[in-house]
Design a protein around this motif. Structure first.
Motif, PDB file in Angstrom:
ATOM      1  N   ASP B 233      54.082 -58.386  -7.865  1.00 45.81           N
ATOM      2  CA  ASP B 233      55.022 -59.265  -7.164  1.00 45.81           C
ATOM      3  C   ASP B 233      56.439 -59.164  -7.721  1.00 45.81           C
ATOM      4  O   ASP B 233      57.410 -59.343  -7.001  1.00 45.81           O
ATOM      5  CB  ASP B 233      54.566 -60.735  -7.293  1.00 45.81           C
ATOM      6  CG  ASP B 233      53.234 -60.963  -6.605  1.00 45.81           C
ATOM      7  OD1 ASP B 233      52.817 -60.095  -5.809  1.00 45.81           O
ATOM      8  OD2 ASP B 233      52.598 -62.011  -6.876  1.00 45.81           O
ATOM      9  N   ASP B 234      56.530 -58.949  -9.031  1.00 46.73           N
ATOM     10  CA  ASP B 234      57.857 -58.968  -9.651  1.00 46.73           C
ATOM     11  C   ASP B 234      57.830 -58.195 -10.965  1.00 46.73           C
ATOM     12  O   ASP B 234      56.763 -57.812 -11.458  1.00 46.73           O
ATOM     13  CB  ASP B 234      58.331 -60.410  -9.879  1.00 46.73           C
ATOM     14  CG  ASP B 234      57.255 -61.246 -10.547  1.00 46.73           C
ATOM     15  OD1 ASP B 234      56.592 -60.719 -11.475  1.00 46.73           O
ATOM     16  OD2 ASP B 234      57.057 -62.399 -10.143  1.00 46.73           O
ATOM     17  N   ARG B 261      59.859 -50.810  -4.639  1.00 45.76           N
ATOM     18  CA  ARG B 261      59.362 -50.430  -3.308  1.00 45.76           C
ATOM     19  C   ARG B 261      60.305 -49.410  -2.651  1.00 45.76           C
ATOM     20  O   ARG B 261      59.866 -48.462  -2.006  1.00 45.76           O
ATOM     21  CB  ARG B 261      59.243 -51.679  -2.432  1.00 45.76           C
ATOM     22  CG  ARG B 261      58.817 -51.429  -0.998  1.00 45.76           C
ATOM     23  CD  ARG B 261      57.377 -50.957  -0.882  1.00 45.76           C
ATOM     24  NE  ARG B 261      57.137 -50.254   0.396  1.00 45.76           N
ATOM     25  CZ  ARG B 261      56.038 -49.556   0.672  1.00 45.76           C
ATOM     26  NH1 ARG B 261      55.066 -49.467  -0.225  1.00 45.76           N
ATOM     27  NH2 ARG B 261      55.903 -48.964   1.819  1.00 45.76           N
ATOM     28  N   PRO B 283      56.393 -55.416  -3.780  1.00 42.54           N
ATOM     29  CA  PRO B 283      57.798 -55.215  -4.182  1.00 42.54           C
ATOM     30  C   PRO B 283      57.943 -54.224  -5.336  1.00 42.54           C
ATOM     31  O   PRO B 283      58.932 -53.513  -5.435  1.00 42.54           O
ATOM     32  CB  PRO B 283      58.255 -56.613  -4.606  1.00 42.54           C
ATOM     33  CG  PRO B 283      57.255 -57.567  -4.042  1.00 42.54           C
ATOM     34  CD  PRO B 283      55.970 -56.824  -3.904  1.00 42.54           C
ATOM     35  N   TRP B 284      56.964 -54.185  -6.218  1.00 38.17           N
ATOM     36  CA  TRP B 284      57.047 -53.323  -7.393  1.00 38.17           C
ATOM     37  C   TRP B 284      55.690 -52.662  -7.656  1.00 38.17           C
ATOM     38  O   TRP B 284      54.644 -53.218  -7.306  1.00 38.17           O
ATOM     39  CB  TRP B 284      57.451 -54.125  -8.642  1.00 38.17           C
ATOM     40  CG  TRP B 284      58.824 -54.692  -8.533  1.00 38.17           C
ATOM     41  CD1 TRP B 284      59.166 -55.939  -8.084  1.00 38.17           C
ATOM     42  CD2 TRP B 284      60.057 -54.018  -8.833  1.00 38.17           C
ATOM     43  NE1 TRP B 284      60.527 -56.091  -8.093  1.00 38.17           N
ATOM     44  CE2 TRP B 284      61.101 -54.930  -8.549  1.00 38.17           C
ATOM     45  CE3 TRP B 284      60.389 -52.751  -9.310  1.00 38.17           C
ATOM     46  CZ2 TRP B 284      62.457 -54.612  -8.732  1.00 38.17           C
ATOM     47  CZ3 TRP B 284      61.732 -52.428  -9.503  1.00 38.17           C
ATOM     48  CH2 TRP B 284      62.745 -53.343  -9.210  1.00 38.17           C
TER      49      TRP B 284
END
Lengths: 476, 476
Positions: B233-234, B261, B283-284
């Protein structure tokens, strides 16, 4: 010119009463190293600044007054690097002991920042408190200080896996000869933005600058260990077994200590808590420890398999079945230095050679000393995984200790000459200090000596930082 | 004074015909780096000595004739450290390519000695031939040379586990500015017999001396790997997962690569052999590889367990079930640099910060560049395990490339300013060369700059070794 004030008064004005150690009993511990081998009471003052800024102020004042400065950590070194020597008038001792704050701990970055005067134990504990390992470890850890560990590039028991103090430092804060502060406290794994100043100060024993703080590398905490003792026919078998174990264990070997039968026997005879580790006697022993941060690294099984499959030269072995047994094995190794004292006077050599050359070195060095001193007993033990053996010489039985010790220089030089034939080091772990600058002059390539003098002149042009240590005088 | 001979003639007499590259087409490859960013055709000669003695002879001759010397390995560097710049009259390029012998391999000592001109691949192969690993590895390994790797302290894919080139060097042979040779080819794990000259030459990009050979550290050969890709997510989750995996895997993590991403999507769109690695988008991404020299390190199971137990932020993951799948994962990472070109002009930043600060850095740096260039696309990927991210900027869609590239200095400086706020490095992996001395002058502590100039003056008083590189001019 105004009349000069006494040196202690000048520094008391600068640092307050807490910053200057009273002459007499209070200062004795700063003026001699613990064995009393290096001592001098003629220093002008013993100062204890309380911060980096105060260290810088002391250095500026010393520059103004033309004073030399001996930086001192725990004063546990064995080569007199932190102790006054002779002719120390116009010299002060600067103790870092009041700079003892752990400034920051960063578990996710696997790093912490400690001031120079933190004991090694305090640094280890700060790491352990966040489930991390600071791997530097050796006998003096409760007393030695991290600044001194870095200034001498200390080694110890875990070098094989984690490196010397140098490899454990990410960044430094250093006060320079003129009192300027270099803030190199970076906590980075990669930084190619300029010259490597850090490693120049590490191992320079305070002759190029005074380390006041360091950012150190941490590792995951150890969760599992496996320890064994192996009886071997010869040193070549120890070297081969070490290489094999490194590969088979997934490079989890943390310690690999060689012991000759003589030091082992001495420890058993001396210490009531030391016992024969194996049913039969062997000429050589290897104490091996694997460790891992994984919960089920399965280390004992790996060790068992590698040893069971090993070839010629491995006589017998025992894997510790619990922590107490591992402690028993380690006690054999750790009692050797004190046990050696019970066998009479000894001459110590702190040397290293390439690991694969250890068998040939031990043979050649033994022959060299026996030819010069009949009956001398070779007490060889130490970190074979690092190629670093304490090639210690115990006096012939019955010889007068002073007669033996009178041969220190002659026997040491003979050992060092053999070391140099293997491109080894005559100062592997304990540094140069004031004990070995003569050997630096005698044995090191003149080009290297000249480079050392150039660097010293560049960073300490007035030769006021720990003069007489490490760097031999130039050719006149 | 006798009429001076042309520079190439002087060196042809010294080195023979093989020792001087003919001007014109033959020398073009030595006079420009590959992208053509740094080039100059006014150098007086390109010489190729065939031995350390010949390198020394070239340096002595250069000292006599007042010539500056640009040492050059594979000329693959990205900051112009090995390439001529402007104003190179009175300068020669010295290629080390003919010093390409592996002098010795010592499997039991886990070391080998290679001449500077050996390619990195040749060194890797010499180690593999005796069942050992030389872990330095990166894209240019077939062409770059070990001397250049050390002169630039190269990093690459395995730094996390094995360190940069610096940590892999045991000893060096270096030719000094005046042509003297320092023979520091020691193969020792412990040596505290003087100043650490080795690490001063490593990373100095040929400005303090010319590395002609090195003794390098080897490791047991790798027998098992486990590779996975994780959607996150982060970035904070990536940092936490990395720390967790280090501990749980017994510190067997060899690579830990972060990809946003955007770069992943760019690689998939550009390269037909790149595919979405996970069912959903994240996202990552983190590409993690464990490796071990043990035959049954059980790495995949350890990885599985650590990932299954991991907490918030881990969206999904896949562990490669075979080598082909691992190659697929790595291809995603390795295609990013070329894929990025397909997305338009880009501005590259080679930076590092403490690992734990990576989330805050990425946010602050992204805000800084977006505020200065609306629509700029952040193409962040790289070695998060080392705190070293390629924080690359891809031009806004539709912008004229030249308009974007005109902002190079402005955007790069903005990123570097954020980096310095985290005590990071603006030159983490690729060095300073001729690209970044201005940033050294702008961003580095003046005390550190002054130390760098002192060292340069001590070792190269006439400023003839790779002048204009690394060290910025002093304050006038």
């Amino acid at each position: 010119m105004a009349a000069r004030q006494p040196v202690p008064t000048v520094f008391r004005q600068l640092l307050g009463d807490a910053g200057v150690v009273e002459p007499g009993d209070a200062s004795a511990a700063y003026l001699a190293e613990r064995r009393g081998l290096f001592a001098d009471r003629s220093v002008a003052a013993v100062v204890r600044p309380g911060s980096t800024d105060e260290v810088a102020a002391v250095l500026r004042q010393s520059a103004t007054d033309g004073l030399a400065v001996i930086p001192q950590g725990g004063n546990t070194g064995l080569c007199g690097g932190a102790a006054p020597g002779t002719n120390t008038e116009g010299t002060i001792v600067l103790s870092l002991e009041r700079l003892n704050t752990i400034r920051a701990v960063d578990a996710e970055n696997f790093s912490l920042t400690a001031e120079a005067g933190c004991t090694l134990s305090a640094v280890q504990q700060a790491a352990a408190a966040v489930d991390r390992l600071f791997p530097l470890s050796y006998a003096a850890e409760a007393d030695c200080q991290i600044g001194g560990n870095l200034a001498t590039n200390a080694g110890g028991m875990n070098v094989l896996r984690y490196g010397n103090a140098r490899e454990l430092a990410l960044g430094l804060e250093v006060v320079l000869a003129d009192g300027q502060v270099w803030d190199g406290l970076r906590a980075l794994r990669k930084d190619n933005s300029g010259y490597d100043l850090r490693d120049l100060f590490i191992g320079a024993e305070g002759t190029l600058g005074i380390i006041t703080a360091a950012t150190l590398r941490l590792y995951p905490a150890v969760r599992e260990r496996a320890t064994c003792i192996v009886g071997l026919d010869d040193v070549a078998s120890a070297v081969a077994l070490f290489a094999r174990l490194r590969a088979e264990s997934g490079d989890t070997i943390t310690s690999c200590e060689l012991m000759g039968r003589m030091p082992l026997e001495t420890a058993i005879a001396y210490a009531p808590d030391c016992h024969e580790p194996l049913p039969a006697q062997h000429p050589w022993y290897l104490l091996v420890e694997l460790s891992s941060s994984a919960r089920d690294g399965d280390l004992a099984r790996r060790l068992e398999r590698a040893l069971a499959e090993s070839r010629d030269g491995v006589g017998d072995y025992r894997i510790a079945s619990n922590a107490d047994q591992a402690t028993d094995f380690w006690r054999l190794r750790n009692r050797i230095p004190e046990a050696q004292k019970s066998a009479g006077a000894s001459i110590k050599n702190d040397i290293s050679v390439p690991i694969a050359d250890m068998p040939a070195f031990l043979q050649a060095a033994s022959e060299a000393v026996i030819a010069r001193c009949e009956g001398v007993r070779i007490c060889a033990f130490g970190h074979i995984g690092d190629g670093n053996i304490h090639f210690n010489l115990t006096q012939p039985a019955g010889m007068e200790p002073s007669v033996f010790l009178a041969q220190w220089e002659r026997l040491t030089q003979a050992v060092h000459d053999v070391v140099m034939g293997f491109r080894g080091s005559f100062a592997a772990e304990h540094g140069v200090g004031q004990l070995k600058p003569g050997e630096v002059a005698r044995l090191k390539d003149p080009v290297e000596q000249s480079l050392m003098r150039s660097l010293k002149a560049a960073l300490d042009p007035d030769n006021r930082l720990n003069p007489g240590k490490v760097v031999p005088p130039g050719p006149s």
